[in-house]
Design a protein around this motif. Structure first.
Motif, PDB file in Angstrom:
ATOM      1  N   THR A   1     -19.625  20.491 -17.712  1.00  0.00           N
ATOM      2  CA  THR A   1     -18.485  21.110 -18.400  1.00  0.00           C
ATOM      3  C   THR A   1     -17.166  20.529 -17.915  1.00  0.00           C
ATOM      4  N   ASP A   2     -17.177  19.954 -16.719  1.00  0.00           N
ATOM      5  CA  ASP A   2     -15.996  19.276 -16.190  1.00  0.00           C
ATOM      6  C   ASP A   2     -15.935  17.875 -16.793  1.00  0.00           C
ATOM      7  N   PRO A   3     -14.891  17.557 -17.567  1.00  0.00           N
ATOM      8  CA  PRO A   3     -14.826  16.243 -18.224  1.00  0.00           C
ATOM      9  C   PRO A   3     -14.708  15.089 -17.240  1.00  0.00           C
ATOM     10  N   ASP A   4     -14.337  15.386 -15.983  1.00  0.00           N
ATOM     11  CA  ASP A   4     -14.198  14.337 -14.970  1.00  0.00           C
ATOM     12  C   ASP A   4     -15.304  14.381 -13.925  1.00  0.00           C
ATOM     13  N   TRP A   5     -16.439  14.979 -14.262  1.00  0.00           N
ATOM     14  CA  TRP A   5     -17.480  15.178 -13.267  1.00  0.00           C
ATOM     15  C   TRP A   5     -17.987  13.860 -12.656  1.00  0.00           C
ATOM     16  N   CYS A   6     -17.926  12.777 -13.414  1.00  0.00           N
ATOM     17  CA  CYS A   6     -18.482  11.500 -12.930  1.00  0.00           C
ATOM     18  C   CYS A   6     -17.445  10.645 -12.213  1.00  0.00           C
ATOM     19  N   ASN A   7     -16.183  11.052 -12.202  1.00  0.00           N
ATOM     20  CA  ASN A   7     -15.127  10.241 -11.604  1.00  0.00           C
ATOM     21  C   ASN A   7     -14.873  10.630 -10.148  1.00  0.00           C
ATOM     22  N   TRP A   8     -14.278   9.715  -9.402  1.00  0.00           N
ATOM     23  CA  TRP A   8     -14.044   9.930  -7.972  1.00  0.00           C
ATOM     24  C   TRP A   8     -12.552  10.133  -7.725  1.00  0.00           C
ATOM     25  N   ALA A   9     -12.207  11.337  -7.263  1.00  0.00           N
ATOM     26  CA  ALA A   9     -10.811  11.614  -6.915  1.00  0.00           C
ATOM     27  C   ALA A   9     -10.417  10.717  -5.744  1.00  0.00           C
ATOM     28  N   PRO A  10      -9.200  10.216  -5.718  1.00  0.00           N
ATOM     29  CA  PRO A  10      -8.055  10.533  -6.570  1.00  0.00           C
ATOM     30  C   PRO A  10      -7.936   9.673  -7.830  1.00  0.00           C
ATOM     31  N   PHE A  11      -8.988   8.919  -8.158  1.00  0.00           N
ATOM     32  CA  PHE A  11      -8.905   7.973  -9.271  1.00  0.00           C
ATOM     33  C   PHE A  11      -9.270   8.613 -10.609  1.00  0.00           C
ATOM     34  N   ASN A  12      -9.383   9.931 -10.627  1.00  0.00           N
ATOM     35  CA  ASN A  12      -9.708  10.633 -11.878  1.00  0.00           C
ATOM     36  C   ASN A  12      -8.448  11.070 -12.628  1.00  0.00           C
ATOM     37  N   ALA A  13      -7.299  10.580 -12.203  1.00  0.00           N
ATOM     38  CA  ALA A  13      -6.030  10.938 -12.843  1.00  0.00           C
ATOM     39  C   ALA A  13      -5.739  10.011 -14.017  1.00  0.00           C
ATOM     40  N   GLU A  14      -4.773  10.402 -14.835  1.00  0.00           N
ATOM     41  CA  GLU A  14      -4.417   9.592 -15.999  1.00  0.00           C
ATOM     42  C   GLU A  14      -3.831   8.243 -15.590  1.00  0.00           C
ATOM     43  N   ASN A  15      -3.209   8.195 -14.430  1.00  0.00           N
ATOM     44  CA  ASN A  15      -2.613   6.936 -13.958  1.00  0.00           C
ATOM     45  C   ASN A  15      -3.600   6.145 -13.096  1.00  0.00           C
ATOM     46  N   HIS A  16      -4.894   6.235 -13.429  1.00  0.00           N
ATOM     47  CA  HIS A  16      -5.918   5.569 -12.625  1.00  0.00           C
ATOM     48  C   HIS A  16      -5.698   4.054 -12.542  1.00  0.00           C
ATOM     49  N   SER A  17      -5.215   3.443 -13.632  1.00  0.00           N
ATOM     50  CA  SER A  17      -4.972   1.989 -13.615  1.00  0.00           C
ATOM     51  C   SER A  17      -3.909   1.631 -12.579  1.00  0.00           C
ATOM     52  N   ALA A  18      -2.864   2.444 -12.515  1.00  0.00           N
ATOM     53  CA  ALA A  18      -1.806   2.204 -11.530  1.00  0.00           C
ATOM     54  C   ALA A  18      -2.334   2.388 -10.109  1.00  0.00           C
ATOM     55  N   LEU A  19      -3.212   3.368  -9.924  1.00  0.00           N
ATOM     56  CA  LEU A  19      -3.794   3.587  -8.602  1.00  0.00           C
ATOM     57  C   LEU A  19      -4.662   2.404  -8.184  1.00  0.00           C
ATOM     58  N   PHE A  20      -5.453   1.887  -9.119  1.00  0.00           N
ATOM     59  CA  PHE A  20      -6.268   0.714  -8.818  1.00  0.00           C
ATOM     60  C   PHE A  20      -5.383  -0.493  -8.512  1.00  0.00           C
ATOM     61  N   GLY A  21      -4.307  -0.630  -9.285  1.00  0.00           N
ATOM     62  CA  GLY A  21      -3.367  -1.720  -9.031  1.00  0.00           C
ATOM     63  C   GLY A  21      -2.730  -1.610  -7.664  1.00  0.00           C
TER      64      GLY A  21
ATOM     65  N   ILE B   1     -15.073   0.297 -12.116  1.00  0.00           N
ATOM     66  CA  ILE B   1     -15.658   0.714 -13.395  1.00  0.00           C
ATOM     67  C   ILE B   1     -16.246   2.115 -13.308  1.00  0.00           C
ATOM     68  N   VAL B   2     -16.800   2.482 -12.133  1.00  0.00           N
ATOM     69  CA  VAL B   2     -17.437   3.799 -12.013  1.00  0.00           C
ATOM     70  C   VAL B   2     -16.548   4.823 -11.318  1.00  0.00           C
ATOM     71  N   LEU B   3     -15.500   4.365 -10.637  1.00  0.00           N
ATOM     72  CA  LEU B   3     -14.589   5.336 -10.019  1.00  0.00           C
ATOM     73  C   LEU B   3     -13.804   6.093 -11.079  1.00  0.00           C
ATOM     74  N   TYR B   4     -13.581   5.427 -12.226  1.00  0.00           N
ATOM     75  CA  TYR B   4     -13.009   6.121 -13.380  1.00  0.00           C
ATOM     76  C   TYR B   4     -13.686   5.589 -14.628  1.00  0.00           C
ATOM     77  N   GLN B   5     -14.311   6.477 -15.392  1.00  0.00           N
ATOM     78  CA  GLN B   5     -14.982   6.098 -16.630  1.00  0.00           C
ATOM     79  C   GLN B   5     -15.026   7.286 -17.579  1.00  0.00           C
ATOM     80  N   ASN B   6     -15.463   7.039 -18.779  1.00  0.00           N
ATOM     81  CA  ASN B   6     -15.612   8.100 -19.779  1.00  0.00           C
ATOM     82  C   ASN B   6     -16.906   8.848 -19.499  1.00  0.00           C
ATOM     83  N   CYS B   7     -16.796  10.033 -18.933  1.00  0.00           N
ATOM     84  CA  CYS B   7     -17.981  10.765 -18.483  1.00  0.00           C
ATOM     85  C   CYS B   7     -18.873  11.202 -19.640  1.00  0.00           C
ATOM     86  N   SER B   8     -18.329  11.269 -20.848  1.00  0.00           N
ATOM     87  CA  SER B   8     -19.150  11.659 -21.999  1.00  0.00           C
ATOM     88  C   SER B   8     -20.197  10.599 -22.338  1.00  0.00           C
TER      89      SER B   8
END
Length: 520
Positions: free
Chosen positions: A80-100, A62-69
């Motif tokens: 200013t970075d829209p992904d500042w709260c996410n943890w790479a490499p899970f900050n990509a658009e295919n984060h669900s596939a990465l978690f899977g 839930i916190v490795l990828y979330q809506n940082c706003s």
């Protein structure tokens, strides 16, 4: 050859010495039941710890990828970075596939290794086998959390940790089921195993609550704390777990009573000992080994890879185990039952967060109610199985009732909190009931099937085949959920889960028909 004293876990040796110095205590305490129920408690804690260490990933997603706003920005961070709260490499658009992919790395490794783990468990010292597995499982769980402290962002690191953890976790189930099967007979087995199998749900709850404590502040601890829990439990097992009654025959108070009564110690076999009946109870006498025993069991004094030469009964191989009636049907049924159960295990907190306004920690806490329902479902399945003697029918009915409960949860869970809680508990009971019954009482029953002619060495292999097949389904479910939810939405995921239940019921048709024909 190990001395008799060395055949007993060190913690038990200490307790025996303390008890021997207090004769009044020795007369009060029924050691047979003490050992028996200590196995019940220790194996319960053991597998609860195994499951607790599997659960953090479903919470931390839930916190490795979330809506940082929607997240409050800490002062030192530039938002200013829209992904500042996410943890790479899970900050990509295919984060669900990465978690899977992470889920599948763990679960496929677990499923494949499980087929070998049961075969190994038949041939080794179970107590040490469990201890090593728990120490390594705790290490694997903690390694995932250490990525937070060492700023690790390599997807291959996370996949490697998951594969390592999946392999280590396979030591748990064959070990605890074998220990329980050694101490508890067939009478009320479904009820006893139904209560005992609540360790799965209790472990999920513990793991979720521990992870949710730190998920919003320091997600590394969400893995490290459950890792410490399973390591501690492993040490407890090493000190106190008595896997088989024969492990304490050679140097328990029985021989001491014989010596105190001026009778000779066994010279070649325990049957040569003359024991005064007034000093030793019938229960204690039943613990003595006999030449008439059908199987010569290994004691805990044997090495981790003890030799099997001289054993009257050979270990049952993979082919021999799958020939046991019912093993294939229940294995394939468990494939789909665990597919459904593990999809909830790995994705329920995420789904609750997606379909509501709850915070990550609130979503994680709410998801534990699914496991609360699972506790009651497992006990209910065991009671009905014992009452009617029809395991396949019990599973089929619960799988059928689970279908409308899944549909209702997807449709109505967002109405309000009360409805969400009620539907979660109901769905959890109906989904986890058959899963609990098959992996415990059914596995133990098939592992001691009459076709084996008294050879109990099949228990670990049968357990690993059934749970290993189910674990393949457990690996497939979360992976499908990741892709289906991303492409078609969560409603399609629920349709997939309902379809899996239908297939599980169809696979039990032959066994259900046979049980119904035996009515009366």
């Amino acid at each position: 050859m190990s001395s008799p004293t060395n055949s007993v876990p060190y913690g038990v040796q200490i307790l025996q010495k303390v008890s021997d110095k207090c004769p009044s205590l020795s007369r009060i305490v029924d050691r047979e039941n003490l050992y028996k129920y200590s196995v019940l408690v220790l194996t319960f804690i053991t597998y609860a710890a195994y499951h607790a260490s599997r659960k953090p990933i479903s919470v931390v997603k839930i916190v490795l990828y979330q809506n940082c706003s929607e997240v409050t920005t800490p002062p030192p961070i530039n938002n200013t970075d829209p992904d500042w709260c996410n943890w790479a490499p899970f900050n990509a658009e295919n984060h669900s596939a990465l978690f899977g992919t992470l889920d599948s790395a763990f679960l496929f490794a677990y499923a494949i290794a499980m087929f070998f783990s049961g075969i190994i468990a038949e041939r080794v010292n179970i107590r040490i086998f469990l201890t090593i597995g728990m120490l390594l499982s705790g290490t694997a769980c903690s390694m995932f959390g250490l990525a937070h402290y060492y700023n690790i962002h390599s997807m291959w690191y996370f996949i490697g940790v998951q594969i390592f953890g999946g392999i280590c976790q396979t030591t748990g189930w064959p070990g605890v089921v074998t220990a329980m099967g050694n101490w508890f007979g067939k009478g009320n087995r479904g009820f006893i195993f139904g209560i005992w199998n609540s360790h799965t749900s209790i472990g999920n709850i513990i793991g979720t609550l521990l992870a949710s404590l730190y998920v919003e502040s320091n997600w590394g601890l969400s893995f490290i704390v459950p890792g410490i829990f399973i390591i501690t439990s492993g040490i407890l097992n090493y000190l106190f777990l008595v896997v088989h009654p024969s492990d304490i025959n050679s140097n328990t108070h029985l021989n001491e009573k014989v010596q105190n009564g001026h009778k000779k110690k066994p010279s070649t076999s325990p049957q040569e000992v003359s024991i005064p009946l007034g000093d030793i109870s019938s229960k204690e006498l039943s613990l003595l080994p006999s030449n008439k025993d059908e199987v010569k069991e290994k004691t805990e004094g044997s090495p981790i890879l003890s030799h099997l030469n001289g054993s009257p009964k050979k270990a049952v191989g993979f082919i021999g185990a799958i020939k046991i009636p019912g093993v294939i049907e229940f294995s394939m049924c468990l494939f789909f039952a665990k597919l459904v159960s593990y999809t909830f295990l790995y994705w329920l907190p995420n789904y609750i967060k997606y379909s509501s306004t709850y915070s990550p920690s609130q979503s994680a806490d709410l998801s534990t109610l699914f496991d609360v329902g699972g506790i009651f479902g497992g006990i209910a399945a065991g009671i009905f199985s014992d009452m009617f003697g029809k395991s396949a029918c019990t599973c089929a009915v619960m799988l059928f009732l689970a279908i409308p409960s899944l549909y209702a949860y997807n449709l109505l869970s967002s109405v309000n909190l009360i409805v969400n809680i009620a539907l979660l508990v109901i769905a959890g009971g109906l989904v986890n009931g058959p899963y609990a019954l098959i992996t415990t009482a059914v596995s133990a029953e098939l592992g001691t099937h009459s076709s084996l002619k008294g050879n109990s060495k099949a228990l670990s292999t049968v357990t690993s085949i059934i749970d290993g097949t189910g674990s393949i389904g457990a690996a497939v479910g979360p992976l499908l959920a990741a892709y289906i939810s991303n492409m078609f939405g969560w409603t399609s995921v629920f349709y997939m889960l309902m379809g899996s239940n239908v297939l599980a019921i169809l696979l039990l048709t032959r066994l259900v028909k046979r049980e119904l024909q035996n009515v009366g």
